[in-house]
Design an enzyme around this catalytic site. Sequence first.
Site, short mmCIF file in Angstrom:
data_model
loop_
_atom_site.label_atom_id
_atom_site.label_comp_id
_atom_site.label_asym_id
_atom_site.label_seq_id
_atom_site.Cartn_x
_atom_site.Cartn_y
_atom_site.Cartn_z
N GLY A 65 -0.56 71.70 38.16
CA GLY A 65 0.64 72.45 37.86
C GLY A 65 0.99 73.02 38.88
N GLY A 113 -3.99 71.00 34.87
CA GLY A 113 -3.28 69.71 34.44
C GLY A 113 -3.48 68.52 34.39
N GLU A 136 -9.48 78.06 36.32
CA GLU A 136 -8.31 79.21 36.36
C GLU A 136 -8.49 80.15 35.81
OE1 GLU A 136 -7.07 74.74 34.02
OE2 GLU A 136 -9.07 76.57 33.97
N ASP A 144 -6.11 76.40 29.67
CA ASP A 144 -4.76 75.81 28.98
C ASP A 144 -5.07 74.21 29.20
OD1 ASP A 144 -4.24 74.99 31.27
OD2 ASP A 144 -2.16 75.34 31.06
#
Length: 338
Positions: A65, A113, A136, A144
């Site tokens: 992202g 993402g 991350e 995520d």
Amino acid sequence: MTDEILLSRQGRLGLITLNRPKAINALTLNMVRAMTRALNDWAGDASVGAVLIRGAGERGLCAGGDIVAIYNAARSGDRAPVDFWREEYALNLLIADYAKPVVALMHGVVMGGGVGVSAHAAHRIVTEGSTIAMPEVGIGFVPDVGGTFLLARAPGELGTHLALTAGRAGPADCVLLGLADVFVAKDRLEGLADVLSDCASHDDVGAALAKIAAPAGPPPLADARPWIDAAYAADSVEEIAANLAGVPDLSAQAALALLRRHSPTSLKVTLRALRKARALGRLAPCLDMELIAATACLGGHDFPEGIRAAVIDKDRAPKWAPARLEEVLEDQIARYFA
């Protein structure tokens, strides 16, 4: 729609092309919404038999992202990233539960993402140029887009190893980890849409891909399974670090060095999330858990600091707070799951 997403048809195949090649097709909210609309439209269209998700350019499917926008939002108190994540995670679940075969071409860089829009597909292709990562913890965030679900299902503790080191997996390791299904050499990709154009079932897609697939080769992580499974079986990051310190293998020492660079808070939250994901066993509740954790990261110290060090100032010297694993207390971890 939008030029950031190209939608087309080839026979019975619906094609979704992420079209921001200069940004390695990093996701925006418009892209998430365009993909969601297309998939919902094609779900009820009898003339569409299968869907192919791919990225424009040679660098990769998707690098994640827009973390600069997230950095600015975190500093200003803007909650827009939470709305983005909510829609993005819904798209991840839509892909996972899609009634028609979804094929994801995971060529080049696939991170964050990008994993969410590909690794939940029913048919996942890697090439010799594929590099897949959930990095991350290196920026003070947590895995995520269903990353906790995917990594918790990997054999043994390989997923824990990848998550806590923010490691990168090549094509053979991706197949071993369960992040991909088939290897297709890059020079066979040009005709991929043609091969899939008449497919109308999972069996059709499987047979079509079998015609162009090849062995991925030996996965490097397979040889490391004994020390990885032993070291990462512990239920605290401190114990894992101590276990790694006692392994003479150079790869274990390299893993320990990576772990020590990352956010102590993110490491502890990530390990807790992986263990919870293993117990939850389904994607939807894992995504719910991740949204709570991501929202907490947005309001914390380490996430904006990690982005600053990585992409704003690029000094690669984040100042984590707390700075040591031993200083991260149970109540601080608990708020990421509240």
